[in-house]
Scaffold this motif. Structure first.
Motif, PDB file in Angstrom:
ATOM      1  N   GLU A 269     -14.066   7.442 -15.785  1.00 46.36           N
ATOM      2  CA  GLU A 269     -14.399   6.563 -16.903  1.00 46.36           C
ATOM      3  C   GLU A 269     -13.417   5.386 -16.894  1.00 46.36           C
ATOM      4  OE1 GLU A 269     -16.913   6.860 -18.745  1.00 46.36           O
ATOM      5  OE2 GLU A 269     -17.495   8.965 -18.874  1.00 46.36           O
ATOM      6  N   GLU A 324     -12.992  18.776 -30.570  1.00 47.41           N
ATOM      7  CA  GLU A 324     -14.318  18.154 -30.636  1.00 47.41           C
ATOM      8  C   GLU A 324     -14.788  18.063 -32.085  1.00 47.41           C
ATOM      9  OE1 GLU A 324     -16.751  18.807 -26.527  1.00 47.41           O
ATOM     10  OE2 GLU A 324     -16.721  20.525 -27.885  1.00 47.41           O
ATOM     11  N   TYR A 329     -16.385  14.228 -31.877  1.00 47.23           N
ATOM     12  CA  TYR A 329     -16.684  13.481 -30.658  1.00 47.23           C
ATOM     13  C   TYR A 329     -16.581  14.474 -29.504  1.00 47.23           C
ATOM     14  CZ  TYR A 329     -16.699   9.211 -27.739  1.00 47.23           C
ATOM     15  OH  TYR A 329     -17.039   8.196 -26.864  1.00 47.23           O
ATOM     16  N   PRO A 332     -15.069  13.958 -23.530  1.00 46.44           N
ATOM     17  CA  PRO A 332     -15.774  12.907 -22.785  1.00 46.44           C
ATOM     18  C   PRO A 332     -15.860  13.097 -21.279  1.00 46.44           C
ATOM     19  CG  PRO A 332     -13.609  12.137 -23.505  1.00 46.44           C
ATOM     20  CD  PRO A 332     -13.760  13.528 -24.041  1.00 46.44           C
ATOM     21  N   TRP A 389      -8.644  12.435 -26.311  1.00 44.63           N
ATOM     22  CA  TRP A 389      -9.314  11.471 -27.174  1.00 44.63           C
ATOM     23  C   TRP A 389      -8.323  10.398 -27.652  1.00 44.63           C
ATOM     24  CZ3 TRP A 389     -10.221  16.665 -27.128  1.00 44.63           C
ATOM     25  CH2 TRP A 389     -11.538  17.112 -27.031  1.00 44.63           C
ATOM     26  N   LEU A 393      -9.133   8.239 -24.412  1.00 48.28           N
ATOM     27  CA  LEU A 393     -10.389   7.585 -24.780  1.00 48.28           C
ATOM     28  C   LEU A 393     -10.094   6.271 -25.503  1.00 48.28           C
ATOM     29  CD1 LEU A 393     -13.534   7.804 -25.051  1.00 48.28           C
ATOM     30  CD2 LEU A 393     -13.118   8.894 -27.270  1.00 48.28           C
ATOM     31  N   ALA A 503     -13.727   3.537 -28.604  1.00 50.86           N
ATOM     32  CA  ALA A 503     -13.864   4.371 -27.407  1.00 50.86           C
ATOM     33  C   ALA A 503     -13.859   3.503 -26.148  1.00 50.86           C
ATOM     34  CB  ALA A 503     -15.151   5.187 -27.487  1.00 50.86           C
TER      35      ALA A 503
END
Length: 971
Positions: A269, A324, A329, A332, A389, A393, A503
């Motif tokens: 990502e 989560e 969320y 990922p 996160w 993220l 994000a």
């Protein structure tokens, strides 16, 4: 990055040797590089030859390459990186190297004729006479040619000057071919070593945070420069290759006669360079899956075969699911790999999808690991998973806001661990481990605010210095306070919208305040001011207040709390050291509803007024980041409650009363005798937190008085106080044969034995020496893992060379990291100076003491009153080598400097410390720079405190001993 004990996170011969060794390394690396390139290893390019880099040392200038921050003209989009680490030394030079190719696609956002890309300790292959090749992504366009290429060593850039301008809106590719040393320096792309089955094995692994991705490949190495990465690793057949993404294929290939494998990983990502990881090892793993997320725990094969990864595997899924839900969320990434490394500088590192750990932070074996080892595994896993996160993220734009990233993870690690182990009540321990811990640092005039100005944090050493107790523990403490006064529901609501909006982007800390304010507005939460204005008072100024409550009048006031009230505050503050303070409180054991806000220097709250035998207690459960003082009458009532019915006061607040009292006394706000009186009731206390708080504070008395006549009376007083606790655990464990049920009770059993032995209780000395001797005589270690550290330490202290050498042999042969850690600590407990000196010398030899453990070993020795001066002399004599060998960016230097100087309390020691600072100004102190000033300040404060308190303390202990003579142990 996990707290890991900011210690890991030493070693001496002499500056001349270091200079020669460094030069030899550079020359040898160039030789090896030439050899490797001549063999056409890794996609040879036409006309590929090795160029020795041109290096320059910046002089003060306005040129962009002499600045530590990248210009804003280029923005990376995508990298292709191929690396081949050699896990065998070159037969001629003995060096381990890696070779690599990198291609970065970037967009030009401002016209420029200059490319700056970070590079550190890499050698480049010439491409048409330059260190890189530049092409346009659009085949219809043409990239300018590279006029010159060079390395700017101090600011760590590869500098490429062009014969024309890159055009705004156009995209380009920069390709490089390079070689680096796979050194054992624990930073960038490095090697770790271990023995298994009598065979020495090697691991190629990484630690990029904060500024070492540039040691692995040329990159735009700033957190805001997010991009996607395609990683390919070349390795020997049968080895395990890992990276952030899942492996998509492994193929057998031949390069110049070498049969190797190539593992290609799926594209990551969009992420920051500091979160990259790639590892080649011979490790094994255990695995499971949660909601289609693959979870794997990697470690040495022998550790996995011994099921040491099973506990981490068992709790990772539940903690992931908890976060989560907490973030609302989904995780990922498709996988979560966690790996335990034999050599690792920090506690752990939150690389996205491939988290790296010290072995002691990930592996657990009930036959060798204590309950504190188990808790460490749970909290550090939770800390790192929280970052998946918050930090990965959504990433903070620059390192000046590191506190929010690490402080947040340091707060919610307790929430995640509580989900994994709900019976532990682990959330309470943040008060001891973070709040009380960081108070000690934040009460110094040399402290610093949580948030720094971006322009003040530029150099790698300045960035590394931010990885301290303020960022981690104060950050956690103020965020916990924020969550409390907003309520957890409002806090998580704002957090969730913040993550949604940002994000895969970067933010500044004020963005979180905006989302928390939105959540407060939507829920109708009443606050005395905006979230930003409230939090600015805690984030933008250093320190914290002491709130004084006069229960006779109901008035409350605040002032900046300083351990030395006469110290000069040089840090300017727009808030004049005023805070907007949330107060939760109780009256006569009854909790009052809601939060009372102290918004000014002083105010009156009639509801807090009491008379007679009534009493008030403020800062319930220490949810606020401040200390509390009371009028004398209320203090007396609280002491009376402690002595007659201490359970009327919540257990966390019993710990708070002790901690606040001792520190208020050090700051001359109350008398030292009043603080000491808070320990009178401990003979009836059986809970862990108050005892731990008392012992933490009495440690200061040991440091100040274990070389004076106060020591004997203090020992006798504390021996009397702890005897009841020792007898209590002797009884409930049936003569030490059983383990107490509660998590905190297991901790307090250790406290009972430690203090009883430390104060010379005969029964305790007999217990530890008998247990240790039985191990020596039979070879069968029956000591429970919870008790091993304290039994080993006290038995070695009571013994001589025979006991020490036995423990050393067990340390040398230990295959369990937690067991090795207990022995390494205990070896520093001996009372024999010559053994301690020998142990110090061992820290110079990475074959005996791993580099990751060297500085903490020196600190362990310094904690021993006999070893303190030895450790100080050792560090002073070898500072240049220690600093050079362990790198200016190491996180361990502040711990080392603080550890070897914390006992300082004389004019002679102060002058030595100042001389140490002056003598090594040219060498530097790296991440320990601030610690040197803090040590000087602390020494001056210690000197004042002793001169003002020694006689009074001696008198109090003597009178207490005379009132309560030692009693007989009842078995």
């Amino acid at each position: 990055m996990g707290k890991g004990f900011f210690i890991s996170k030493a070693v001496g011969i002499g500056g001349i040797f270091v200079g020669v060794a460094a030069l030899s390394t550079i020359i040898a690396l160039s030789v090896v590089y030439s050899q490797e390139r001549s063999k056409n290893i890794i996609s040879p390019t036409e006309g590929g030859t090795t160029t020795k880099p041109t290096t320059t040392t910046p002089v003060p200038s306005n040129e962009p390459w002499d600045k530590y921050r990248l210009p804003k003209s280029l923005l990376p989009i995508h990298y292709n990186v191929k690396l081949w680490p050699r896990l065998k030394p070159d037969p001629e030079t003995g060096l381990f190297i890696f070779t690599g190719e990198s291609e970065v696609k970037f967009e030009c956002v401002e016209d420029t004729d200059l490319i700056l890309i970070h590079s550190n300790k890499l050698n480049y292959t010439s491409q048409n006479g330059n260190m890189a090749a530049l092409t346009a992504v659009n085949s219809a366009s043409k990239a300018p040619s590279i006029l010159s290429s060079r390395l700017q060593v101090v600011t760590q850039y590869l500098v490429l000057e062009l014969d024309g301008k890159l055009e705004k809106g156009q995209r380009y590719r920069l390709s490089t071919i390079f070689t680096g040393e796979l050194a054992d320096d624990l930073g960038g792309f490095y090697r770790s070593e271990y023995e298994e089955g009598g065979v020495k094995k090697y691991v190629a692994t990484t630690q990029m945070q904060p500024t070492d991705a540039r040691k692995a490949f040329p990159c735009f190495d700033e957190p805001a420069m997010k991009a996607c990465f395609n990683i390919t690793l070349i390795h020997d057949p049968g080895m395990v290759a890992l990276s952030n993404g899942k492996a998509v294929e492994t193929t057998n290939i031949t390069i110049d006669g070498h049969n190797v494998q190539q593992t290609v990983f799926e594209q990551t990502e969009k992420m920051s360079t500091y979160l990259l990881a790639f590892i080649v090892s011979d490790f094994a793993y255990v695995s499971s899956s949660t909601d289609e997320v693959l979870i794997r725990i990697f470690a040495r094969r022998s550790a996995i075969e011994a099921n040491q990864g099973q506990y981490a595997l068992n709790i990772t899924g539940p903690i992931l699911k908890f976060f989560e839900e907490y973030y609302n969320y989904s995780y990922p990434l498709p996988k979560s790999d966690q790996i335990a490394l034999p050599d690792f500088n920090a506690g752990a590192m939150e690389n996205w999808g491939l988290i790296t750990y010290r072995e002691t932070a990930l592996l657990y074996d009930p036959a060798f690991s204590s309950n504190s080892n188990k808790q460490r595994v749970a909290t550090i896993i939770a800390h790192e998973l929280a970052h998946m996160w918050f930090g990965n993220l959504v990433t903070l734009q620059w390192w000046n806001d590191l506190w929010l990233n690490e402080g947040f993870a340091s707060y919610v690690e307790y929430l995640g661990a509580d989900e994994a182990e709900p019976s532990w009540n682990v959330k309470d321990l943040i008060v001891l481990s973070d709040v009380h811990r960081v108070f000690a640092v934040d009460a110094l005039s040399s402290s610093h605010p949580l948030s720094s100005k971006e322009e003040d944090i530029q150099k790698p050493a300045q960035i590394s210095e931010l990885f301290d107790a303020i960022s981690y523990s104060k950050g956690a403490s103020v965020l916990r306070m924020l969550s409390d006064f907003l309520t957890e529901n409002v806090f998580t609501k704002g957090l969730q919208t913040y993550l949604r909006e940002f994000a895969f982007k970067t933010t500044v800390y004020k963005d979180l305040w905006k989302h928390l304010q939105m959540a407060a507005n939507e829920t109708g939460t009443q606050l005395p001011d905006s979230v930003e204005n409230i939090m600015n008072t805690w984030v933008l100024q250093m320190g914290f207040p002491v709130v004084t409550i006069n229960a006779a009048t109901g008035s409350a006031s605040q002032q900046h709390f300083l351990l030395d009230p006469n110290s000069n505050i040089t840090t300017p503050s727009e808030f004049s050291y005023e805070w907007i303070v949330p107060i939760r409180w109780m009256k006569n054991g009854v909790t009052q509803v809601g939060v009372t806000w102290l918004k000014e220097k002083s105010d009156t709250f009639p509801e807090m007024k009491v008379s007679g035998t009534d009493w008030v207690l403020a800062n319930l459960n220490v949810t606020g980041y401040y200390r509390v003082n009371y009028n004398p009458e209320n203090w007396e009532q609280l002491l009376e409650v402690l002595s007659t019915n201490h359970e009327m006061i919540p257990v966390i607040n019993r710990a708070q009363l002790v901690d606040d009292a001792f520190n208020l006394a050090r700051a001359k706000i109350i008398s030292t005798v009043l603080a000491l009186r808070t320990t009178n009731y401990l003979k009836n206390e059986r809970d862990y937190m108050p005892w731990e708080s008392a012992l933490n504070n009495l440690d200061f008395f040991y440091l100040m008085f274990d070389r004076s006549e106060v020591y004997g009376y203090m020992q006798e007083y504390l021996r009397n106080q702890v005897q009841g606790l020792f007898e209590y655990y002797h009884g409930i464990t049936e003569n030490w044969t059983k383990v107490p049920e509660g998590h905190m009770d297991q901790y307090n059993q250790v406290n009972a034995i430690s203090l009883a032995c430390r104060t010379g209780l005969d029964e305790c000395q007999t217990l530890v020496t008998t247990l240790f001797k039985s191990w020596m005589d039979t070879g069968n270690n029956t000591i429970h893992p919870n008790l091993r550290s304290t039994v080993y330490c006290n038995a070695i202290a009571a013994g001589g060379a025979k006991e020490w050498n036995f423990a050393w042999s067990k340390f040398e042969n230990a295959t369990i990291a937690t067991e090795a850690e207990k022995l390494r600590y205990a070896l520093a407990c001996t009372k024999e100076s010559w053994l301690l000196n020998r142990y110090l010398e061992y820290t110079l030899d990475s074959e005996k003491i791993r580099k990751q453990d060297a500085t903490s070993t020196i600190v362990y020795i310094a904690q021993n009153v006999i070893g303190q001066s030895l450790a100080w002399d050792f560090v002073r004599a070898r500072w240049s080598y220690i600093f050079t060998e362990y790198g200016g960016g190491s996180f361990s230097f502040s711990n080392l400097i603080n550890g070897v100087t914390e006992r300082f309390s004389t004019e002679f020691e102060l002058q030595q410390l100042k001389q140490f600072k002056a003598d090594n100004a040219d060498v530097g102190f790296g991440s320990g720079t601030l610690a040197v000033d803090q040590s000087i300040e602390r020494t001056e404060a210690n000197m004042k405190w002793i001169s003002e308190n020694k006689d009074e303390v001696l008198k109090w202990f003597r009178e207490e001993v005379e009132k309560n003579p030692a009693r007989t142990f009842s078995s």
